[in-house]
Design a protein around this motif. Sequence first.
Motif, PDB file in Angstrom:
ATOM      1  N   UNK A   1       0.701  -1.227   0.191  1.00 31.59           N
ATOM      2  CA  UNK A   1      -0.104   0.052  -0.015  1.00 31.59           C
ATOM      3  C   UNK A   1       0.795   1.327  -0.099  1.00 31.59           C
ATOM      4  N   UNK A   2       2.093   1.259  -0.031  1.00 33.58           N
ATOM      5  CA  UNK A   2       3.023   2.281  -0.131  1.00 33.58           C
ATOM      6  C   UNK A   2       2.861   3.297   0.952  1.00 33.58           C
ATOM      7  N   UNK A   3       2.685   3.063   2.077  1.00 32.72           N
ATOM      8  CA  UNK A   3       2.194   3.536   3.171  1.00 32.72           C
ATOM      9  C   UNK A   3       3.581   4.447   3.572  1.00 32.72           C
ATOM     10  N   UNK A   4       4.833   4.060   3.289  1.00 31.63           N
ATOM     11  CA  UNK A   4       5.873   4.986   3.753  1.00 31.63           C
ATOM     12  C   UNK A   4       5.772   6.301   2.775  1.00 31.63           C
ATOM     13  N   UNK A   5       5.835   5.956   1.624  1.00 36.87           N
ATOM     14  CA  UNK A   5       5.752   7.077   0.369  1.00 36.87           C
ATOM     15  C   UNK A   5       4.489   7.827   0.751  1.00 36.87           C
ATOM     16  N   UNK A   6       3.494   7.364   1.146  1.00 37.55           N
ATOM     17  CA  UNK A   6       2.320   8.214   1.200  1.00 37.55           C
ATOM     18  C   UNK A   6       2.366   9.110   2.348  1.00 37.55           C
ATOM     19  N   UNK A   7       3.285   8.780   3.528  1.00 42.58           N
ATOM     20  CA  UNK A   7       3.698   9.718   4.521  1.00 42.58           C
ATOM     21  C   UNK A   7       4.142  10.756   4.012  1.00 42.58           C
ATOM     22  N   UNK A   8       5.313  10.434   3.002  1.00 40.72           N
ATOM     23  CA  UNK A   8       6.116  11.372   2.622  1.00 40.72           C
ATOM     24  C   UNK A   8       5.494  12.400   1.648  1.00 40.72           C
ATOM     25  N   UNK A   9       4.800  11.996   0.779  1.00 44.24           N
ATOM     26  CA  UNK A   9       4.501  12.756  -0.527  1.00 44.24           C
ATOM     27  C   UNK A   9       2.962  13.125  -0.352  1.00 44.24           C
ATOM     28  N   UNK A  10       1.956  12.262   0.228  1.00 45.31           N
ATOM     29  CA  UNK A  10       0.679  12.557   0.090  1.00 45.31           C
ATOM     30  C   UNK A  10       0.171  13.018   1.216  1.00 45.31           C
ATOM     31  N   UNK A  11      -0.310  11.931   2.175  1.00 48.42           N
ATOM     32  CA  UNK A  11      -1.384  12.067   3.317  1.00 48.42           C
ATOM     33  C   UNK A  11      -0.403  13.236   4.445  1.00 48.42           C
ATOM     34  N   UNK A  12       0.871  12.637   4.399  1.00 49.70           N
ATOM     35  CA  UNK A  12       1.771  13.590   5.329  1.00 49.70           C
ATOM     36  C   UNK A  12       1.678  15.202   4.963  1.00 49.70           C
ATOM     37  N   UNK A  13       2.141  15.578   3.893  1.00 52.75           N
ATOM     38  CA  UNK A  13       1.722  16.866   3.604  1.00 52.75           C
ATOM     39  C   UNK A  13       0.449  17.530   3.567  1.00 52.75           C
ATOM     40  N   UNK A  14      -0.681  16.452   3.170  1.00 47.92           N
ATOM     41  CA  UNK A  14      -1.863  17.055   3.461  1.00 47.92           C
ATOM     42  C   UNK A  14      -2.157  17.550   4.870  1.00 47.92           C
ATOM     43  N   UNK A  15      -2.081  16.473   5.809  1.00 47.61           N
ATOM     44  CA  UNK A  15      -2.286  16.627   7.318  1.00 47.61           C
ATOM     45  C   UNK A  15      -1.508  17.891   7.781  1.00 47.61           C
ATOM     46  N   UNK A  16      -0.235  18.000   7.320  1.00 51.78           N
ATOM     47  CA  UNK A  16       0.481  18.784   7.758  1.00 51.78           C
ATOM     48  C   UNK A  16      -0.165  20.396   7.592  1.00 51.78           C
ATOM     49  N   UNK A  17      -0.378  20.448   6.459  1.00 50.22           N
ATOM     50  CA  UNK A  17      -0.950  21.674   5.984  1.00 50.22           C
ATOM     51  C   UNK A  17      -2.142  22.093   6.853  1.00 50.22           C
ATOM     52  N   UNK A  18      -2.904  21.177   6.915  1.00 47.89           N
ATOM     53  CA  UNK A  18      -4.261  21.465   7.710  1.00 47.89           C
ATOM     54  C   UNK A  18      -3.911  21.658   9.131  1.00 47.89           C
ATOM     55  N   UNK A  19      -2.984  20.974   9.695  1.00 50.71           N
ATOM     56  CA  UNK A  19      -2.643  20.804  11.065  1.00 50.71           C
ATOM     57  C   UNK A  19      -2.004  22.218  11.389  1.00 50.71           C
ATOM     58  N   UNK A  20      -0.880  22.759  10.543  1.00 50.15           N
ATOM     59  CA  UNK A  20      -0.262  23.976  10.660  1.00 50.15           C
ATOM     60  C   UNK A  20      -1.232  25.092  10.897  1.00 50.15           C
ATOM     61  N   UNK A  21      -2.516  24.883   9.851  1.00 50.88           N
ATOM     62  CA  UNK A  21      -3.264  26.179   9.917  1.00 50.88           C
ATOM     63  C   UNK A  21      -4.192  26.361  11.361  1.00 50.88           C
ATOM     64  N   UNK A  22      -4.016  25.332  12.191  1.00 49.73           N
ATOM     65  CA  UNK A  22      -4.590  25.623  13.562  1.00 49.73           C
ATOM     66  C   UNK A  22      -4.040  26.705  13.968  1.00 49.73           C
ATOM     67  N   UNK A  23      -2.778  27.034  13.869  1.00 50.10           N
ATOM     68  CA  UNK A  23      -1.861  28.100  14.488  1.00 50.10           C
ATOM     69  C   UNK A  23      -2.604  29.151  14.636  1.00 50.10           C
ATOM     70  N   UNK A  24      -3.596  29.433  13.879  1.00 49.96           N
ATOM     71  CA  UNK A  24      -4.416  30.814  13.724  1.00 49.96           C
ATOM     72  C   UNK A  24      -5.325  30.751  14.981  1.00 49.96           C
ATOM     73  N   UNK A  25      -5.579  29.664  15.686  1.00 44.95           N
ATOM     74  CA  UNK A  25      -6.519  29.547  16.751  1.00 44.95           C
ATOM     75  C   UNK A  25      -5.798  30.382  18.007  1.00 44.95           C
TER      76      UNK A  25
END
Length: 459
Positions: A341-365
């Motif tokens: 399921x290429x889970x490691x690659x997924x963390x590096x290039x897909x779901x990792x960056x996606x979650x990170x972007x949304x997570x870092x946006x919480x900084x405005x709270x």
Amino acid sequence: MKHHSTRDLQSLDEAHHLHPFTDHASLLPDQRRVITRGEGVWLWDSDGNRLLDGMAGLWCAQIGHGRREIADTVHAQMTELSYYNTFFKTTHEPVVHLSAMLAELMPSNINKVFFGTSGSDSNDTALRVVRTYWDLKGRPEKKTIISRQNAYHGSTVAAASLGGMEKMHAQSGMPIPGITHIAQPYWFGEADGMDPSEFGIQTARELEREIDRLGEDKVAAFIAEPIQGAGGVIIPPETYWPEIRRILSEREILFISDEVICGFGRTGSWFGCQTYGTEPDLITMAKGMSSGYLPIAGVGISDDVCEVLNAGGEFFHGYTYSGHPACCAAAIANLQIMRREKLVERVATDIGPYLKERWLALQSHPLIGEARMKGLLGALELVPDKTDLTKRFDEPGKVGEILRDISFKNGLVMRAVRDSLILAPPLTITHGEVDQLIDLVTATLEEGEAVLRKEKILA
Ligand SMILES: *Cc1c(COP(=O)(O)O)cnc(C)c1O
């Protein structure tokens, strides 16, 4: 299994079960949540509530919960050979295959694995390997292990001593002799206004100073997690690891990378040392190795260290369940799924960056002083006054716990460390589930803010 009511289970639990890392005086029977089922990133409790498991169990369920393939593989293995040891000139297929699979994934200088059943026992093993190594090299005075404050390396006596948790050290007799602790690269908590790059370098140089203080001829090894997990997801500034690497390359000291959390894809590489470009001599691993389906752990040991160790006669160490066949089978099936399921690659290039972007946006709270994330490891620092990030809540830990409890009630498992919230979801989490997760965090922050105002913790 017999089916009891939630209330019966809670009172039996209260009567007979001692929980790890728990204040039993304040754990009321009706606060004991009974988890009954898991599937993917979801958990269900005995009252039928559904929870998003933002901690992947305890940082371990890389492939998510309830995968039949693992159960079937383990069933087949148990039917064939349920148990045999690996002590007396014997081996078996699962342990052979798993060793070879791990050798492919580990850094190229590490090709052999010594198995155990927990991260704690792996770190015990690592400590004894590095001291035995120097003994065999005729340097028995090289014994001291340098670790870091607020590190977590497990809970046996040796592992808790290697760790830097003050409350564990306060138990009598710890840390055991021959272990010292230097500062951690916790920029948000300890930089005192220094810029992150400079702070990373200065903190790394504590290692150099400690080696000089002790004398290089007295130091066996440095042990560290690439990112401290239980200490609060301490993501070091990008300058930290390169400077540590420089220091270690100039010194004759072994490096143990504790990969119990960072291993198996968590940071976007198979091991955290690969993400940060460090060159360990030993790596300790557990949790994600089997995604928690069965307990298994190991220490990857470099060719150089193995050569010395194996030339030295018998290494008087081992566990009954070193290389347990059913656990090895679970780990193999887990690694096969991760690869397929290429889970490691997924963390590096897909779901990792996606979650990170949304997570870092919480900084405005208004409650968030810092949002940080690497791979699928994240933290939110809660602060009383966003205009002055040096300020902290009066009663450390209380706000973290309040928010954690709200999150749990709302259907998201996060963990509180001091006044921060920690996240480490299964690596299989989908984009849609990330959106649900962020909605739940946002709701928790809103509700938390209201509660803190009502209780006059916030002005
Ligand atoms: C969990 C953990 C350990 C201990 O593992 P156990 O299986 O609980 O003994 C060691 N090191 C790190 C970094 C951990 O997170």
